[in-house]
Write a protein that holds these residues in place. Structure first.
Motif, PDB file in Angstrom:
ATOM      1  N   ARG A  62      25.096  31.502  13.127  1.00 13.11           N
ATOM      2  CA  ARG A  62      25.552  30.118  13.043  1.00 13.11           C
ATOM      3  C   ARG A  62      25.100  29.313  14.254  1.00 13.11           C
ATOM      4  O   ARG A  62      25.230  28.098  14.266  1.00 13.11           O
ATOM      5  CB  ARG A  62      27.069  30.142  12.947  1.00 13.11           C
ATOM      6  N   CYS A  63      24.601  29.985  15.288  1.00 16.16           N
ATOM      7  CA  CYS A  63      24.264  29.261  16.519  1.00 16.16           C
ATOM      8  C   CYS A  63      22.787  28.875  16.580  1.00 16.16           C
ATOM      9  O   CYS A  63      22.453  27.741  16.887  1.00 16.16           O
ATOM     10  CB  CYS A  63      24.555  30.110  17.743  1.00 16.16           C
ATOM     11  N   THR A  64      21.926  29.829  16.320  1.00 18.13           N
ATOM     12  CA  THR A  64      20.503  29.546  16.504  1.00 18.13           C
ATOM     13  C   THR A  64      19.963  28.890  15.235  1.00 18.13           C
ATOM     14  O   THR A  64      20.671  28.757  14.243  1.00 18.13           O
ATOM     15  CB  THR A  64      19.688  30.832  16.758  1.00 18.13           C
TER      16      THR A  64
ATOM     17  N   PHE B 162      19.605  34.427  20.503  1.00 19.55           N
ATOM     18  CA  PHE B 162      21.055  34.395  20.305  1.00 19.55           C
ATOM     19  C   PHE B 162      21.658  33.374  21.244  1.00 19.55           C
ATOM     20  O   PHE B 162      21.056  32.983  22.238  1.00 19.55           O
ATOM     21  CB  PHE B 162      21.686  35.770  20.562  1.00 19.55           C
TER      22      PHE B 162
ATOM     23  N   TYR C 100      27.525  36.836  18.756  1.00 14.93           N
ATOM     24  CA  TYR C 100      28.414  37.550  17.838  1.00 14.93           C
ATOM     25  C   TYR C 100      27.649  38.196  16.684  1.00 14.93           C
ATOM     26  O   TYR C 100      27.987  39.266  16.214  1.00 14.93           O
ATOM     27  CB  TYR C 100      29.486  36.597  17.305  1.00 14.93           C
TER      28      TYR C 100
HETATM   29  S1  FES Z   1      24.323  33.755  18.158  1.00 13.68           S
HETATM   30 FE1  FES Z   1      24.224  34.094  16.061  1.00 13.68          FE
HETATM   31  S2  FES Z   1      26.176  33.489  15.450  1.00 13.68           S
HETATM   32 FE2  FES Z   1      26.193  32.939  17.508  1.00 13.68          FE
END
Ligand code: FES
Ligand SMILES: Cc1cc2nc3c(=O)[nH]c(=O)nc-3n(C[C@H](O)[C@H](O)[C@H](O)COP(=O)(O)OP(=O)(O)OC[C@H]3O[C@@H](n4cnc5c(N)ncnc54)[C@H](O)[C@@H]3O)c2cc1C
Ligand code: FES
Lengths: 277, 777, 156
Positions: C137-139, C99, C103
């Protein structure tokens, strides 16, 4: 967040369900039958649907059946898509259910809710159309069993107060060679650009579609073209594309022209795959 | 796992909070009595507002206020003041806020929103940037000439839809093309898309009786909000307090100010009561700012031996209905417009144009992923015309020390890094020698494409960062900084830098995860991959500050000159005899002699940093310096393409980046991969589809598709480390860059596979089919 | 026949505790958990069933709580991320860098935890199917895959 109030009822019997529905209707509460609720909740949130009461059918034993009764497979309307895939009695239906929404949602979406949904795809109807399934409908006069074609014309057409209890499918269809092709714009989890599925029975190929038009369908003349052995595969495909060109839709997921291209390929692929089966 | 310093993999400081539900984001602060504000948004992309009927909604019990554009005269913009927080008389994009309902709760607020009826008189729409600059185009902002510019370098053109223009003039373009043996020209179209941070944008506001304004927001720019709110509403800056807790992803989308203004107005309308405003996903996609669209025409010339000679470019940035950050994106494109290549003759016009699309703001890569697609496609086209290996072609044209960039900055090893080394490493990583197009049977083709990237910060010339250090009595440290934690672990990086400098255990360094402008020193904005650089420099200065204080106090106690002392492991010891030492804990809150006499007080550290050596670009030629350094890299994508179906799947995606010096290797790799994943999304599926009336059609995640689990390729990430001499521990920013070259590399791979020129995005199978076949059966 | 009209006090079994909550029939579970029980681990990301940030477990199975009425959850065992007490997937998410902003994390953790409980030896395709229900959206997702495989293989 749903920005209006409604009443919630969870009947335990079919009769209770119909009775309360009709009573609520009389009171002007615009009731709806409630399966998984996924469509009702999302449409209610954005304000595209409203209702004064919901009648949740998930506690009615007849709607929860999943298994065999003599020579037929019975599928209750309140079983979830996950129930269908986990039991896997009818591989074509499992495949269909396993490609609707995502895995988590499949645990909430009900078979009946998908068949009755407003969203135009209703993919679980395809295996039913292909197998001449029979639907059991509860209404004010009790239960009625009808051939699918009588109540499913583009969408499920039920009378006020009626709801779907279960579908039954003749066992012989469950083992027939089948195909399931779901083409999307790009993503695996998406509404279908085209879902084409079918069975081969006694050398004859049956086929039904979702996503191609603004409703799911199976048509005899299309099947005749598909099985016309006087023509090459690609000629049959061309004929089908032409025959359907009036109903093929253009939308966010794909233009009609592209759908035709994909349809043609899909049909040729299906015929190639089935030719030795 | 090693505990100290840099160059080692460190688990992020807030890790435990994020796997237990303890990490609190803006909306997780739910106070009793908080009211809900909800927007009514436009259903037309361009229309005159004839009437807003609020009668029915107002009479709904529990509705406390309804505000429309008529009640608010504010007009706002960070660069050019052109945007009313609520549309006034006219709407200019689909989804634009028109009215704001404040009610006791969301339930009532939503009901009221449905009851507000807006009457429109539709106006003709500008549905693309090229339409916007056409002769006779509908003008979105008749009053462009009277709008106030906030910065000196935006150049709006009244009477047109051009809100800014940037240009680069370097060398002699005519001579350059004259010397070119081969010239390629192409046109590119890239629609807008959205950030889709998983946490939608949201804000809370409250105004105390004494006039103190409290804002809590999911923002990348708490100090920016403070400044803007005070400026726009004429408040004393000290009376505006902004708090930002954890943020659920930003990607640039939370660097702009929008909901905060509305939140303040909503609270004001109800006598200062606390209110919250939360974007639905639908609003977050269309109402709040999105990622820019781009159209480009590029002409690129090279000599027979493969040397780039001249480039002429026109970029049209689709800034949507309002300028917001658009002009800065235009500038960023101008600054790096050639890609990381040495071209002596450059002519570039970047027009930032209004359309009836949602307005835009920063997005990961700040315009670079967009223009890089165009440039890197051009490079591939030209290499193929020259029958040169695209990797070799890139290498021989790479910028090298003593070359100059489009804005005529001299390249050095320190400010640029080593692109050639990145390309070489990439070739091995992706097995480039295998060939870029292989027929593998069953109508399948395996193809590879590559792209290079570079990016500088494009930050304002006078931006600051700051750090305060305080000590706990046990000798551990509290690090207080103003940068926001929205994912890239910058707080952990700050702690790492401090731990390295003080040679102490990182677990004994506590970092504030939230930011409160009342207590946290200003940090410009948590954007532009500049946090390590700016904050890192401030941390180093703060560390030096406490070291100096500690040494001077210890020198008194130990009766030796301070320069004889060294700091390590929460001790100050005499260099020549480490057995003589004092513990931090005995010094940091003052030193107490045996008889009770005490000297000094708390050790309080401060570190401050301001950008230097960056300047405003020359209006005519673009000459000037837009950032302190570049990060460069090379990327590749390998796909398997189905010739019959026009579908494809990702096999591999590779990146080699010059990181300067890796501070936290696993984190760096993870950030780069995250960027690559997003880049694959941009390349393959993400975009806004507009209806004929300019309405955005993909307003939910049902139709706006992002990458999902199981669709991703094998990721290959490696680094080159060319020290950046003026950066903390020589590290370069890398947080954004993973995205930049990926759409281009995908475009190149697919163009090779399909044997067609794929010059638009996203490359969904239908688009490929249409380009290849002309869209006929 | 069970029915519910207007606002009512009902009992929810959340994380092995029984809680009184006041609900109206149209309330969705996500809002009840967050607004009334302060269980903010379940996050709104779309309220439309598309993102999975709101995922909780109902009798051990993942469900998107934005598309479930609270009244449907009566009598069922609800587990939120706050109810995961040192389960291996939490450690795995930390160690595998699964993560960034965090979120989406609660939703992913619950899907992974349910998967490992219900299908201890899933083939890759099953892992894909289950985890495709959620968006991060991050990983790059690779890290999340590594985390879930680490617990399935017993590495963590
Ligand atoms: S860590 Fe999964 S959306 Fe930001
Ligand atoms: C993420 C996502 C992706 C999706 N993708 C697809 C897809 O690819 N293909 C596809 O076909 N669908 C798809 N859907 C739509 C989905 O199929 C519908 O939301 C679902 O079918 C509704 O099922 P439900 O049980 O939740 O129905 P509900 O929301 O409970 O009801 C839907 C409608 O059916 C009525 N109804 C419910 N049960 C009965 C019954 N027994 N008898 C009569 N009427 C009844 C209701 O009154 C209502 O009008 C998707 C949905 C989601 C959330
Ligand atoms: S919030 Fe429930 S799935 Fe997105």
């Amino acid at each position: 967040m749903i920005s209006f109030d409604f009443e919630y009822y969870r009947p335990d019997t079919l009769k209770e369900a119909v009775d309360i529905f009709l009573k609520l209707d009389k009171e002007g509460k615009s009731p709806v039958y409630y399966g998984g609720g996924t469509e009702l909740i999302s449409m209610a949130r954005v304000g595209s649907q409203s209702f004064g009461a919901v009648v949740d059918i998930k506690n009615i034993p007849e709607c929860k059946v999943l298994g065999f009764n003599a020579d037929t497979l019975c599928l209750g309307s309140a079983i979830t898509l996950s129930d269908i895939t986990e039991a896997n009695y009818f591989p074509l239906l499992s495949k269909t259910a396993g490609r609707i929404a995502d895995h988590t949602m499949q645990g909430k979406i009900t078979f009946g809710g998908n068949l009755a949904s407003t969203i135009i795809y209703r993919e679980t109807v395809l295996p039913l159309l292909l197998t001449n399934a029979r639907l059991t409908v509860a209404g004010k006069n009790g239960l009625a069993e009808v051939e699918i074609g009588q109540v499913f014309k583009e969408r499920l057409r039920l009378q006020k107060g009626e709801f779907l209890v279960k579908a039954t499918i003749d066992k012989k269809f469950l083992i027939a060679p089948y195909f399931h092709v779901k083409k999307t714009k790009n993503e695996k989890i998406d509404y279908p650009l085209i879902t084409a599925e079918g069975l081969k029975l006694d050398g004859y190929v049956r086929i039904a579609f979702s996503g191609l038009a603004s409703y799911p369908f199976r048509e005899a003349n299309i099947e005749n073209m598909l099985n016309d052995s006087s023509l090459e595969f690609s000629q049959r495909a061309d004929k089908i594309v032409q025959a359907l060109s009036g109903v093929i839709t253009s939308d966010l997921y794909g233009s009609a022209e592209y759908r035709k291209y994909v349809l043609k390929n899909t049909i040729v692929n299906i015929l190639e795959t089935l030719k030795d089966q | 796992m090693p505990k100290t310093g840099i160059g080692v993999t460190v688990i992020r400081k807030e890790a435990c909070n994020k796997v237990t539900g303890d990490a609190k984001y803006t909306n997780d602060f739910i106070s009793v009595g908080i009211l809900t504000a909800k927007m009514v948004t436009s259903t037309c992309a361009h229309a005159a507002i004839k009437k807003i009927d609020i009668a029915q909604a107002s009479s709904l019990p529990g509705v406390r206020a309804i505000i429309t554009g008529d009640n608010c005269s504010v007009i706002y913009g960070p660069l050019l003041e052109d945007r009313p927080p609520l549309a006034h008389k006219k709407v200019r994009y689909y989804g634009e806020p028109i009215a704001l309902v404040v009610a006791d709760n969301e339930f009532i607020a939503s009901q009221a929103v449905f009851l507000i009826k807006v009457e429109y008189e539709p106006l003709p729409v500008v549905n693309s940037p090229s339409e916007a600059i056409r002769q006779g185009a509908v003008i979105l902002h008749e009053n462009l000439g009277s709008y106030k510019t906030v910065v000196e370098d935006v150049y709006p053109k009244p009477g047109t839809n051009i809100c800014d223009q940037k240009q680069i003039r370097k060398g002699d373009i005519q001579k350059g093309f004259f010397e070119s043996d081969i010239i390629e020209e192409a046109r590119f179209i890239l629609p807008q898309s959205d950030h889709i941070a998983m946490e939608t944008r949201t804000a809370q506001a409250k105004i105390n009786a004494d006039g103190t304004v409290f804002i809590r927001s999911a923002s990348q720019a708490p100090h920016g909000i403070k400044k803007e709110i005070s400026k726009v509403f004429g408040l004393e800056e000290g009376k505006v307090i902004v708090e930002v807790p954890f943020v659920g992803g930003g990607f640039g989308g939370k660097a702009s100010i929008q909901l905060e203004l509305l939140a303040y107005m909503a609270s004001k309308a109800v006598g200062g009561r606390e209110i919250k405003i939360i974007n639905s996903r639908e609003n977050d996609i269309v109402t709040s700012p999105c990622r820019m669209g781009l159209e480009a025409i590029i002409k690129l010339g090279a000599s027979k031996d493969g040397k780039l000679k001249a480039i002429q470019m026109t970029y049209l940035v689709d800034t949507g209905a309002y300028s917001d950050t658009g002009p800065r994106l235009a500038r960023a494109i101008a600054v790096d417009c050639t890609g990381p290549y040495n071209i002596d003759n450059v002519w570039c016009d970047v027009l930032c144009v209004y359309t009836n699309h949602p307005y835009v703001t920063a997005f990961r890569g700040f315009g670079h992923a967009s223009y890089t697609f165009c440039i890197e496609r051009m490079i591939d086209k030209l290499a193929r015309r020259l029958q040169m290996d695209p990797a070799e072609f890139r290498k021989i044209n790479s910028l090298l020390p003593n070359h100059t960039t489009p804005t005529q900055v001299k390249v050095t090893e320190s400010n640029f890094g080593n692109l050639v080394a990145c390309i070489d490493k990439l070739k091995t990583l992706i097995n480039w020698e295998e060939g870029d197009r292989l027929e593998i049977g069953n109508d399948k083709i395996k193809a590879k494409g590559m792209a290079c990237l570079w990016k500088t910060s494009n930050s304002p010339p006078d931006e600051v960062s700051g750090v305060f250090l305080t000590f706990n009595e046990d000798g551990s440290i509290n690090l207080n900084c103003g940068c926001v934690e929205y994912g890239p672990a910058m707080k952990t990086t700050a702690a790492q830098i401090l731990s390295e400098k003080l040679k102490m255990d990182i677990n004994r360094i506590y970092v504030n995860m939230d930011v409160n402008t009342k207590y946290s020193p200003k940090h410009w904005k948590t954007v532009a991959s500049m946090t390590t650089f700016m904050l890192g420099r401030a941390v180093l200065r703060a560390a030096e500050d406490v070291i100096r204080q500690l040494k001077s106090l210890a020198a008194v106690v130990l009766r030796c000159p301070p320069e004889n002392l060294e700091v390590e492991d929460e001790k100050i010891y005499v260099k020549s005899d480490p057995a003589i030492f004092l513990n931090f804990k005995d010094l940091v809150h003052g030193y107490k002699y045996n008889n009770g006499n005490s000297v000094e007080g708390q050790i309080l550290g401060r570190g401050s940093f301001i950008m230097s050596d960056i300047n405003v670009l020359d209006k005519e030629t673009g000459k000037g310096k837009a950032g302190p350094y570049w990060t460069v890299g090379a990327q590749a994508v390998e796909i398997e393409f189905d010739k019959k179906e026009y579908t494809y799947r990702f096999i591999k995606a590779a990146t080699v980046m010059d990181a300067g010096n890796l501070l936290n290797p696993s984190m760096a790799e993870s950030l780069v991969k995250g960027g690559m994943c997003m880049g694959l999304g941009l390349g393959s599926r993400e975009c806004f589809n507009y209806g004929p009336e300019g309405e955005v059609l993909d307003t939910s995640l049902r139709s706006y598709k992002v990458m999902h689990f199981g669709e991703t390729p094998q990721y290959l990430v490696e680094f080159v480390e060319t020290p950046q001499l003026d950066s903390p521990y020589e590290a370069r920013g890398i947080a954004e860059h993973g995205i930049i070259g990926i759409p281009a590399a995908l475009g190149n791979a697919l163009s090779v596979a399909v044997q067609a020129e794929l010059d638009e995005l996203p490359l969904v199978p239908e688009t490929i089919w249409r380009i290849k076949t002309g869209g006929v059966l | 026949m069970y029915s519910l009209k207007g606002k009512n006090i009902v009992q929810l079994n959340v994380n092995k505790e029984i809680h009184d909550v006041v609900i109206r029939p149209s309330d969705v579970l996500l809002n009840t958990l967050r607004d009334q029980l302060g269980l903010t681990g379940a996050k709104p990301g779309c309220e439309n069933g598309d993102c999975g940030a709101c995922t909780v477990l109902i009798d051990g199975w993942p469900v998107k709580s934005c598309l479930m009425l609270t009244v449907e959850a009566l009598g069922k065992k609800i587990t939120t991320v706050e109810g995961l007490k040192n389960v291996p997937i939490q450690k795995a998410f930390i160690e595998k860098f699964a993560f960034q902003c965090g979120y989406c994390t609660s939703g992913f953790l619950l899907v992974c935890h349910a998967l490992a409980t219900i299908h201890p030896y899933p083939p890759d395709i099953v892992i894909d199917e289950w985890l495709q229900s959620n968006i991060c959206r991050c990983t790059s997702y690779e890290e999340i895959g590594n985390a879930v495989r680490a617990i399935l293989s017993g590495e963590i």
